[in-house]
Design a protein around this motif. Sequence first.
Motif, PDB file in Angstrom:
ATOM      1  N   SER A  33      58.308  20.002  27.303  1.00 17.47           N
ATOM      2  CA  SER A  33      59.210  20.365  26.581  1.00 17.47           C
ATOM      3  C   SER A  33      59.399  21.026  25.236  1.00 17.47           C
ATOM      4  N   ARG A  34      60.617  20.155  25.487  1.00 14.97           N
ATOM      5  CA  ARG A  34      61.466  19.789  24.349  1.00 14.97           C
ATOM      6  C   ARG A  34      60.670  19.070  23.373  1.00 14.97           C
ATOM      7  N   LEU A  35      59.214  18.826  23.602  1.00 12.13           N
ATOM      8  CA  LEU A  35      58.438  17.741  22.558  1.00 12.13           C
ATOM      9  C   LEU A  35      57.288  18.741  22.206  1.00 12.13           C
ATOM     10  N   ALA A  36      57.155  19.752  22.529  1.00  9.20           N
ATOM     11  CA  ALA A  36      55.894  20.005  22.660  1.00  9.20           C
ATOM     12  C   ALA A  36      55.751  21.165  21.020  1.00  9.20           C
ATOM     13  N   ALA A  37      55.060  20.263  20.342  1.00  7.88           N
ATOM     14  CA  ALA A  37      54.601  20.293  18.597  1.00  7.88           C
ATOM     15  C   ALA A  37      52.841  20.845  19.067  1.00  7.88           C
ATOM     16  N   ASP A  38      52.374  21.083  17.454  1.00  8.53           N
ATOM     17  CA  ASP A  38      51.314  21.509  16.680  1.00  8.53           C
ATOM     18  C   ASP A  38      50.633  19.933  16.363  1.00  8.53           C
ATOM     19  N   ALA A  39      51.680  19.177  15.804  1.00  8.83           N
ATOM     20  CA  ALA A  39      50.933  18.290  14.914  1.00  8.83           C
ATOM     21  C   ALA A  39      51.749  17.355  15.413  1.00  8.83           C
ATOM     22  N   VAL A  40      52.378  16.008  14.886  1.00  9.02           N
ATOM     23  CA  VAL A  40      52.926  14.213  15.505  1.00  9.02           C
ATOM     24  C   VAL A  40      52.607  13.818  14.271  1.00  9.02           C
ATOM     25  N   ILE A  41      53.558  13.496  13.695  1.00  3.23           N
ATOM     26  CA  ILE A  41      53.367  12.510  12.430  1.00  3.23           C
ATOM     27  C   ILE A  41      53.817  10.868  13.175  1.00  3.23           C
ATOM     28  N   VAL A  42      53.261   9.920  12.975  1.00  6.46           N
ATOM     29  CA  VAL A  42      53.814   9.165  13.057  1.00  6.46           C
ATOM     30  C   VAL A  42      54.594   7.885  11.933  1.00  6.46           C
ATOM     31  N   SER A  43      55.725   7.199  12.008  1.00  2.00           N
ATOM     32  CA  SER A  43      56.111   7.099  10.458  1.00  2.00           C
ATOM     33  C   SER A  43      56.168   5.398  11.248  1.00  2.00           C
ATOM     34  N   ASP A  44      55.515   4.904  11.414  1.00  2.00           N
ATOM     35  CA  ASP A  44      55.446   3.540  11.804  1.00  2.00           C
ATOM     36  C   ASP A  44      54.226   2.118  11.558  1.00  2.00           C
ATOM     37  N   THR A  45      53.757   2.301   9.749  1.00  2.00           N
ATOM     38  CA  THR A  45      52.711   2.280  10.351  1.00  2.00           C
ATOM     39  C   THR A  45      51.969   1.718   8.362  1.00  2.00           C
ATOM     40  N   GLY A  46      51.485   1.237   7.649  1.00  2.00           N
ATOM     41  CA  GLY A  46      51.526   1.318   6.771  1.00  2.00           C
ATOM     42  C   GLY A  46      50.306   1.094   5.761  1.00  2.00           C
ATOM     43  N   MET A  47      49.998   1.378   4.548  1.00  2.00           N
ATOM     44  CA  MET A  47      49.081   1.313   3.624  1.00  2.00           C
ATOM     45  C   MET A  47      48.156  -0.066   3.528  1.00  2.00           C
ATOM     46  N   TRP A  48      47.446   0.098   3.080  1.00  2.00           N
ATOM     47  CA  TRP A  48      46.174  -1.535   2.967  1.00  2.00           C
ATOM     48  C   TRP A  48      47.302  -1.946   1.446  1.00  2.00           C
ATOM     49  N   SER A  49      47.367  -1.175   0.187  1.00  2.00           N
ATOM     50  CA  SER A  49      48.483  -2.115  -0.971  1.00  2.00           C
ATOM     51  C   SER A  49      49.007  -1.413  -1.582  1.00  2.00           C
ATOM     52  N   GLU A  50      50.014  -1.693  -2.447  1.00  2.00           N
ATOM     53  CA  GLU A  50      50.738  -1.426  -3.330  1.00  2.00           C
ATOM     54  C   GLU A  50      49.611  -0.342  -4.210  1.00  2.00           C
ATOM     55  N   THR A  51      48.074  -0.669  -4.693  1.00  2.00           N
ATOM     56  CA  THR A  51      48.003  -0.247  -5.128  1.00  2.00           C
ATOM     57  C   THR A  51      46.448   0.871  -4.949  1.00  2.00           C
ATOM     58  N   THR A  52      46.633   0.763  -3.223  1.00  2.00           N
ATOM     59  CA  THR A  52      45.557   1.300  -3.018  1.00  2.00           C
ATOM     60  C   THR A  52      46.235   2.526  -0.982  1.00  2.00           C
ATOM     61  N   PRO A  53      47.442   2.953  -1.561  1.00  2.00           N
ATOM     62  CA  PRO A  53      47.649   4.415  -0.775  1.00  2.00           C
ATOM     63  C   PRO A  53      46.877   4.464   0.468  1.00  2.00           C
ATOM     64  N   THR A  54      46.777   4.966   1.304  1.00  2.00           N
ATOM     65  CA  THR A  54      46.045   4.804   2.210  1.00  2.00           C
ATOM     66  C   THR A  54      46.735   5.680   2.986  1.00  2.00           C
ATOM     67  N   VAL A  55      45.877   6.703   4.198  1.00  2.00           N
ATOM     68  CA  VAL A  55      46.183   7.727   5.394  1.00  2.00           C
ATOM     69  C   VAL A  55      45.380   7.153   6.481  1.00  2.00           C
ATOM     70  N   CYS A  56      46.182   6.160   7.652  1.00  2.00           N
ATOM     71  CA  CYS A  56      45.857   5.652   8.909  1.00  2.00           C
ATOM     72  C   CYS A  56      45.351   7.478   9.608  1.00  2.00           C
ATOM     73  N   THR A  57      44.251   7.083  10.200  1.00  2.00           N
ATOM     74  CA  THR A  57      43.671   8.465  11.567  1.00  2.00           C
ATOM     75  C   THR A  57      43.243   7.975  12.504  1.00  2.00           C
ATOM     76  N   GLY A  58      43.161   6.672  12.688  1.00  2.00           N
ATOM     77  CA  GLY A  58      43.637   6.239  14.190  1.00  2.00           C
ATOM     78  C   GLY A  58      43.501   5.248  14.915  1.00  2.00           C
ATOM     79  N   MET A  59      44.259   4.276  16.670  1.00  2.00           N
ATOM     80  CA  MET A  59      44.327   3.237  17.029  1.00  2.00           C
ATOM     81  C   MET A  59      43.645   3.098  17.747  1.00  2.00           C
ATOM     82  N   ARG A  60      43.009   1.782  17.961  1.00  2.00           N
ATOM     83  CA  ARG A  60      43.001   1.670  19.569  1.00  2.00           C
ATOM     84  C   ARG A  60      43.599   1.387  20.379  1.00  2.00           C
TER      85      ARG A  60
END
Length: 466
Positions: free
Chosen positions: A177-204
């Motif tokens: 109940s304290r954590l209820a949210a409309d969206a969750v942002i996970v800041s524990d991931t990375g990008m493809w490279s310094e010159t190719t910024p990317t957003v991850c859409t899922g994990m296995r």
Amino acid sequence: MSQTPDSAVRTYIDTHSHTFLEDLKDWLRIPSVSAQPEHADDVRRSADWLAAKLKDTGFPTTEVWETAGAPAVFADWPSDDPDAPTVLVYGHHDVQPAALDDGWHTDPFEPVIKGKQLYARGAADDKGQVFFHTLGVQAHLATTGRTSPAVHLKLLIEGEEESGSPNFRALIEQRKSRLAADAVIVSDTGMWSETTPTVCTGMRGLVECELSLCGPDQDIHSGSFGGAVPNPATVAGRIVAALHDEQGKVAIPGFYDGITELTDRERALFAELPFDEQEWLRTAKSYAAHGEEGYSTLERIWARPTAEVNGIGGGYQGAGGKTVVPSSAFVKLSFRVVAGQNPARVEAAITQWVEAQLPPGIRHTLTFSGATRPCLTPLDHPALEAVARAMGRAFEQPIRFTREGGSGPAADLQDVLESPVLFLGISVPSDGWHAPNEKVELDLLMKGVETTAYLWTDLAESLRTT
């Protein structure tokens, strides 16, 4: 001449970056190694440090939450707009073990800036990527004239991620109940490279098991009994050989039930990435790509389920020969699962399949470890589009999309909170997570700050439309 909104954000970040980095270095000096019991007090000190710093940042509520293991940190900053959507940010404050004699060039817990890199254990994984949210929300407020975020902003920063998150699901179920949210942002991931910024859409997700096979009650003479009783080592080999068909598909009936197939758009976006398979093979210390027919290497490691033999053994292992029928054998297996697959159903399918492979006279035990669910956010989800827009403003170029082949606690957040999970990370492969000389690129770290300065306004508008 008045500044544009984006230049105002960059000016604010530049003005406050020195203090931000000094604070981050203070946090990085705390050796919050959750896997080593001798650092339990340091993990707690890390949690207390972060809770106090989030209070200084402006969060009216900061709490250290106890678990059966290491503590987590929770913070809450309600928006002045009562109808604003709620966003939960996830990260972790524990780090991997590190010592100078592991190959570090400097003390891993004495942060050092060299040029445009900050070296320290946790610089990228994950303290740096957690901490950029502090300056980001301050820049958001300062440049919009707000006194509170455009969204109801919550943070949950775990203390056991590097130890497998053994108490995390219980924590979020208890505090749902304290954590209820409309969206969750996970800041524990990375990008493809310094010159190719990317957003991850899922994990296995992940299902693991160990199969123990028993035949005779003891090792027996192969001349007297071989060929007349079942051999558990032979059975283990046959089970392993039967895991895949000739096309590289997992041959367990029902294994693929419910799977969310790749869309044509996703396959096209993956194909646009500057992927060098030969370079990837060198990183993998391997000599040929292999896997399920009809899929590219990136599709195989990001969006297709797998079955892998992690270990196999049985019988005599010493020098020379020993002519026996061994009494036992074992196989250790892991299965990566993707969106649409239910780990419990996968476990049931594996169990039924294994039992069907066993001849009379072979007894077995099949033991499963705790499973991790997969997670996936559709490309057209408004929250994902908001993250990509905010990153695009910060990086001043289009953002591409990836997935992660590994598994993590993000799926528990999606499962328990029933909220979409978005990944926002600025780390790059050269940062060396878990390795000696871990670092974070300072320019990218500030792009993370800038992204969050834009993100809360965009998410407030995007999530209202859902």
